[in-house]
Design an enzyme around this catalytic site. Structure first.
Site, PDB file in Angstrom:
ATOM      1  CG  ASP A  55       8.216 -29.865 -77.082  1.00 15.11           C
ATOM      2  OD1 ASP A  55       8.879 -30.616 -77.832  1.00 15.11           O
ATOM      3  OD2 ASP A  55       7.993 -30.155 -75.880  1.00 15.11           O
ATOM      4  CE1 TYR A 112       6.675 -32.473 -70.719  1.00 18.79           C
ATOM      5  CE2 TYR A 112       6.170 -31.044 -72.742  1.00 18.79           C
ATOM      6  CZ  TYR A 112       7.012 -31.830 -71.997  1.00 18.79           C
ATOM      7  OH  TYR A 112       8.424 -31.489 -72.182  1.00 18.79           O
ATOM      8  CE  LYS A 164       9.562 -33.533 -75.504  1.00 16.16           C
ATOM      9  NZ  LYS A 164       8.289 -32.714 -75.393  1.00 16.16           N
ATOM     10  CG  HIS A 207       9.595 -37.718 -72.358  1.00 18.98           C
ATOM     11  ND1 HIS A 207       8.357 -36.811 -71.959  1.00 18.98           N
ATOM     12  CD2 HIS A 207      10.543 -36.449 -72.105  1.00 18.98           C
ATOM     13  CE1 HIS A 207       8.373 -35.677 -71.718  1.00 18.98           C
ATOM     14  NE2 HIS A 207       9.886 -35.381 -71.584  1.00 18.98           N
TER      15      HIS A 207
END
Length: 267
Positions: free
Chosen positions: A44, A49, A74, A107
């Protein structure tokens, strides 16, 4: 590995490896590579990120076949909208170095999610995404999406742990074929989870760590879970939960820790 079958027939591992806050390129890459070598098959990540390239490099360096790995990413709230969502997808695909994404999520429920969903439906029909879903949506926001589109979200990824169990949300989503996925399974260290007396007692009873008890509890509830760690010992420990089976009584005991599922209907 235990799996769940999503509403479009795609199988998704119940236990995966999260990469939130693993921003250091080499650390993230090595952690993901360690996870794949240990046996994780769900990864994931997210544009937010800033580690999709590291995740992609780890996938390439591993000896695991691409079709055996379930990759989730996402797109940023700034990329909400039809054209932006499509560009964001292509950017993530390029950074990951992949030909397709297994699960693509909105997201956050901000901005024009309906146009974004239309773009995602098209990408799904084109075979570039195996399943599409959402993250951090409450039930009202999911229902509004479902009313206006033909594809029902396969997954809703929300904060879920012993102190916020999302029991009612999971029940309602399950009736519509939407899979609950947990982020922050350890409550981000809040509520003193690792010193909780009830969880300590279960840890001793089963000869497992508190983290393992919590992960197994979620898996037995059919909640997909994605713990994150850069420590190979913990990555290994988190994976070794399939030889554990909590009794119905102990499942109910953990249920008693719930402090409320939060605002599952409205923001």
């Amino acid at each position: 590995m235990e799996n769940v079958t999503l509403n479009n027939g795609v199988k998704m591992p119940l236990l995966g490896f999260g990469t939130y806050l693993l921003r250091d390129g080499l650390e993230c890459e090595q952690s993901v590579l360690n996870a794949l070598n240990i046996g994780y098959r769900l990864l994931d990540t997210a544009a937010a990120y800033y580690n999709e390239e590291s995740v992609g490099r780890a996938i390439k360096k591993s000896n695991v076949k691409r079709e055996e790995i379930f990759v989730t990413t996402k797109f940023l709230p700034a990329d909400i909208g039809y054209e932006k969502a499509k560009r964001a997808f292509e950017a993530s695909l390029k950074k990951l170095g992949l030909d397709y994404i297994d699960l693509y999520l909105i997201h956050l429920p901000q901005g024009d999610v309906n146009s974004s969903w239309t773009a995602m439906e098209e990408l799904h029909r084109e075979g570039k995404i195996r399943a599409i879903g959402v993250s951090n949506f409450n039930l009202n926001q999911i229902q509004n999406l479902v009313k206006q589109h033909s594809v029902i979200p396969a997954v809703n990824q929300v904060e879920t742990h012993p102190f916020s169990q999302k029991t009612e949300m999971q029940k309602i989503m399950k009736s519509q074929g939407i899979q609950l996925e947990s982020w922050a399974p350890f409550a981000q260290g809040k509520n003193n989870l690792f010193n909780n007396e009830l969880l300590k007692a279960l840890s001793i009873k089963y000869n497992k760590s508190i983290a393992q008890v919590v992960l197994r509890w979620l898996i037995q509830k059919e909640v997909v879970v994605i713990p994150k760690s850069a420590n190979v010992k913990r990555i290994t420990e988190n994976f070794n939960v399939f030889d554990l089976e909590l009794s119905a009584g102990d499942m109910a005991t953990i249920k008693s820790l719930d402090k409320g599922s939060g605002l599952i209907y409205s923001v």
